[in-house]
Design an enzyme around this catalytic site. Sequence first.
Site, PDB file in Angstrom:
ATOM      1  N   GLU A 109      28.601 -15.445 -34.525  1.00 26.71           N
ATOM      2  CA  GLU A 109      29.504 -14.555 -35.279  1.00 26.71           C
ATOM      3  C   GLU A 109      28.821 -13.429 -35.816  1.00 26.71           C
ATOM      4  OE1 GLU A 109      31.918 -13.978 -36.776  1.00 26.71           O
ATOM      5  OE2 GLU A 109      33.254 -15.203 -37.909  1.00 26.71           O
ATOM      6  N   ASP A 110      29.589 -12.542 -36.451  1.00 27.34           N
ATOM      7  CA  ASP A 110      29.035 -11.292 -36.942  1.00 27.34           C
ATOM      8  C   ASP A 110      28.340 -11.402 -38.243  1.00 27.34           C
ATOM      9  OD1 ASP A 110      31.648 -11.585 -37.937  1.00 27.34           O
ATOM     10  OD2 ASP A 110      32.141  -9.588 -37.426  1.00 27.34           O
ATOM     11  N   ASP A 113      30.554 -14.331 -44.738  1.00 27.43           N
ATOM     12  CA  ASP A 113      30.721 -14.029 -46.286  1.00 27.43           C
ATOM     13  C   ASP A 113      31.168 -14.886 -47.101  1.00 27.43           C
ATOM     14  OD1 ASP A 113      31.163 -11.903 -48.094  1.00 27.43           O
ATOM     15  OD2 ASP A 113      33.288 -11.625 -47.312  1.00 27.43           O
ATOM     16  N   PHE A 162      29.780  -3.743 -48.398  1.00 29.75           N
ATOM     17  CA  PHE A 162      30.618  -3.884 -47.231  1.00 29.75           C
ATOM     18  C   PHE A 162      30.117  -3.233 -46.086  1.00 29.75           C
ATOM     19  CE2 PHE A 162      34.133  -2.840 -44.289  1.00 29.75           C
ATOM     20  CZ  PHE A 162      34.597  -4.019 -44.273  1.00 29.75           C
ATOM     21  N   ARG A 175      33.239   0.078 -35.052  1.00 31.40           N
ATOM     22  CA  ARG A 175      32.915  -0.900 -34.318  1.00 31.40           C
ATOM     23  C   ARG A 175      31.693  -0.260 -33.258  1.00 31.40           C
ATOM     24  NH1 ARG A 175      35.758  -5.662 -35.366  1.00 31.40           N
ATOM     25  NH2 ARG A 175      37.820  -5.556 -35.387  1.00 31.40           N
TER      26      ARG A 175
HETATM   27  P1  5GP Z   1      34.354 -15.081 -44.514  1.00 28.08           P
HETATM   28  O1  5GP Z   1      35.527 -15.980 -43.913  1.00 28.08           O
HETATM   29  O2  5GP Z   1      33.195 -15.628 -44.276  1.00 28.08           O
HETATM   30  O3  5GP Z   1      34.576 -14.578 -45.757  1.00 28.08           O
HETATM   31  O4  5GP Z   1      34.530 -13.847 -43.730  1.00 28.08           O
HETATM   32  C1  5GP Z   1      34.142 -13.560 -42.526  1.00 28.08           C
HETATM   33  C2  5GP Z   1      34.678 -12.462 -41.804  1.00 28.08           C
HETATM   34  O5  5GP Z   1      35.125 -11.193 -42.699  1.00 28.08           O
HETATM   35  C3  5GP Z   1      33.671 -11.813 -40.807  1.00 28.08           C
HETATM   36  O6  5GP Z   1      33.910 -12.271 -39.697  1.00 28.08           O
HETATM   37  C4  5GP Z   1      34.368 -10.342 -40.822  1.00 28.08           C
HETATM   38  O7  5GP Z   1      35.095  -9.916 -39.893  1.00 28.08           O
HETATM   39  C5  5GP Z   1      34.661 -10.093 -42.187  1.00 28.08           C
HETATM   40  N1  5GP Z   1      33.763  -9.643 -43.270  1.00 28.08           N
HETATM   41  C6  5GP Z   1      32.972  -9.921 -43.966  1.00 28.08           C
HETATM   42  N2  5GP Z   1      32.174  -9.364 -44.721  1.00 28.08           N
HETATM   43  C7  5GP Z   1      32.286  -8.201 -44.057  1.00 28.08           C
HETATM   44  C8  5GP Z   1      31.660  -6.762 -44.136  1.00 28.08           C
HETATM   45  O8  5GP Z   1      30.771  -6.471 -45.092  1.00 28.08           O
HETATM   46  N3  5GP Z   1      31.962  -5.993 -43.250  1.00 28.08           N
HETATM   47  C9  5GP Z   1      32.768  -6.119 -42.476  1.00 28.08           C
HETATM   48  N4  5GP Z   1      33.185  -5.207 -41.496  1.00 28.08           N
HETATM   49  N5  5GP Z   1      33.409  -7.187 -42.025  1.00 28.08           N
HETATM   50  C10 5GP Z   1      33.075  -8.221 -43.117  1.00 28.08           C
END
Ligand code: 5GP
Length: 188
Positions: A109-110, A113, A162, A175
């Site tokens: 995963e990237d 959050d 962010f 990206r």
């Molecule tokens: P979660 O479900 O954990 O809140 O969010 C995960 C997804 O939200 C990540 O895979 C990503 O796509 C997006 N995301 C969360 N924080 C960031 C951020 O700081 N930058 C970007 N570009 N995407 C984020």
Amino acid sequence: MKQANVTLFHPLQDRICDVLLPSSRIHERIREVAAEISRDYEGREIVLLCVLKGAMMFTADLMRHLEPPVVLDFVAVSSYGSATSTSGVVRIQKDVEEQLAGRHVLVVEDIVDTGLTLHYLLANLRLRNPASLKVCCLLDKPSRRRVEVPVDYLGFAIEDRFVIGYGLDFDEHFRNLGYIGVMEEESA
Ligand code: 5GP
């Protein structure tokens, strides 16, 4: 042929206010994480599951340092919400093609959050009875967590800002940057 004398730039480019992780630091850490994974999976084949689109650059760089045999697959999930926050409602847009039963699956995963996306994805993958299911994540924002998710291998824990670049987007842009940058909050 007449050349247009213009510099192409993204209109939001001036909102990238900081370089959080330069490319050299990312690559150094990836080599360390890959060494850890290679040790843990010695003698076993890894089904590396790249979560599109954000983890594609990380996956590509990570896998070239992995020593065990690797089978690569992709999954795409979408979470409904605004450009910078998750709603928690997740849908699989492109499913895994490999059979996962009895295999060692490592989700790449990237960023984690709130944890909602990964929580949903892991619950879905567990139903396919993998022999093991682990997570490798480039970035983690622990202060934002709403649901606990196991992150077995982590690149960097970061503050709640962010970030874009190195696979991560803002509205599908940025990206392609080789570094991780911070996007300035929109002023109200
Ligand atoms: P979660 O479900 O954990 O809140 O969010 C995960 C997804 O939200 C990540 O895979 C990503 O796509 C997006 N995301 C969360 N924080 C960031 C951020 O700081 N930058 C970007 N570009 N995407 C984020």
